[in-house]
Design an enzyme around this catalytic site. Structure first.
Site, short mmCIF file in Angstrom:
data_model
loop_
_atom_site.label_atom_id
_atom_site.label_comp_id
_atom_site.label_asym_id
_atom_site.label_seq_id
_atom_site.Cartn_x
_atom_site.Cartn_y
_atom_site.Cartn_z
N HIS A 68 -1.77 9.97 2.71
CA HIS A 68 -2.79 8.93 2.48
C HIS A 68 -3.99 9.05 3.43
CE1 HIS A 68 -0.58 6.64 -0.52
NE2 HIS A 68 0.51 6.73 0.23
N HIS A 181 7.00 9.23 6.42
CA HIS A 181 6.64 9.11 5.00
C HIS A 181 7.65 8.32 4.18
CE1 HIS A 181 4.95 10.03 1.04
NE2 HIS A 181 6.13 10.49 0.66
#
Ligand SMILES: [Fe+2]
Ligand SMILES: [Fe+2]
Length: 286
Positions: A68, A181
């Site tokens: 991201h 993550h």
């Protein structure tokens, strides 16, 4: 040397959790350096300058990113001005990603800490460069115990197998290989045979009354109906701040100890017991 790594900060809840707990953790554990994954810090998607400033003010020394990284466009220019923010090392050269994928820091105690951020490819973006050859070059260029007193590798990846393989690949050459993550802490903290501390996922700094940090309703709607009803929003309850505490041998930079940290929110709580005299030794000279 004593340092800590905290997993993905998710939105306001994660930022507030870090601000509430990190200052006293730094004192209680005698932390000389703190790395925080910040790829979900801004509303769950990416990072902005103002959210990064909150995390630095809370006591983070270095922020890492992940898939991201560029969700907030301002990160593309902010990272050029902010050397304490690093992005994954293995973007393909053709992408001309701004910023750095590895950075050497000097602590107040005079220790040199190299932080490397990697993105996995399994069940993720397959067009990334090979994270193994990318980290190999960095570790060769900055040998642990010689050019760096500690080396932290944040392996931001979906597959536990790829993270575990990275742990073994870096073993003997890094102080800590930590997965991020997946936003849920794993129970496999260990020191690998060559002396690298390892945990498959640090967990997130997020409200765990959620689906990996997001409010439950939209993920449930998509799983059950296959119809999107809007974007994901970070859950807003108190965060559990999740990470690991690591002690290294000052001579070699290899790990002597790794312990999970979970504080605040609703996950079972654990903070390592660090003796007072150890903390005093760890504190930098006045
Ligand atoms: Fe994340
Ligand atoms: Fe991610």
């Amino acid at each position: 040397m004593r340092f800590a790594f905290f997993g993905d900060i998710v939105g306001r809840s994660g930022r507030d959790g870090l601000a509430e707990h990190l200052p006293h953790l730094r004192r209680r554990l005698g932390l000389e350096f703190v790395v925080v994954n910040a790829e979900n810090a801004a509303g769950g998607f990416g990072i902005t300058e103002s959210t990064a400033r909150e995390l630095f003010a809370a006591g983070a020394d270095c922020l890492t990113l992940g898939n991201h990284s560029w969700d907030q466009r301002e990160a593309l220019t902010y990272i050029v001005r902010e050397p304490r923010l690093i992005r994954p090392l293995n973007y393909p050269a053709a992408s001309q990603a701004p910023g750095r994928g590895a950075q050497l820091f000097e602590t107040e105690g005079g220790h040199r800490v190299l932080v490397i951020n990697l993105l996995g490819r399994v069940h993720m973006e397959p067009l990334l460069d090979d994270p193994f050859s990318a980290v190999d070059r960095e570790l060769d260029a900055c040998p642990l115990g010689q050019a760096a007193d500690a080396i932290v590798v944040d392996m931001h990846a979906e597959a536990t197998s790829e993270k575990m393989a990275m742990g073994h690949f870096c073993d003997g050459r890094a102080s800590l290989v930590i997965g991020t993550h997946s936003h849920v802490p794993t129970a496999d903290a260990q020191i690998l045979n060559g002396g690298a501390a390892y945990q498959s996922d640090a967990g997130a700094c997020a409200d765990y009354d959620s689906v990996i940090g997001n409010q439950k309703e939209e993920p449930l709607r998509r799983f059950t109906t296959r119809i999107s009803g809007g974007r994901f929003q970070p859950a807003e309850g108190p965060a559990t701040v999740c990470g690991v505490y690591v002690e290294t041998d000052p001579a070699t930079g290899l790990a002597l100890r790794i312990e999970p940290i979970r504080i605040g929110g609703r996950l079972s709580q654990t903070v390592p017991d660090v003796a007072v005299e150890e903390r005093l030794q760890a504190a930098p000279a006045p």
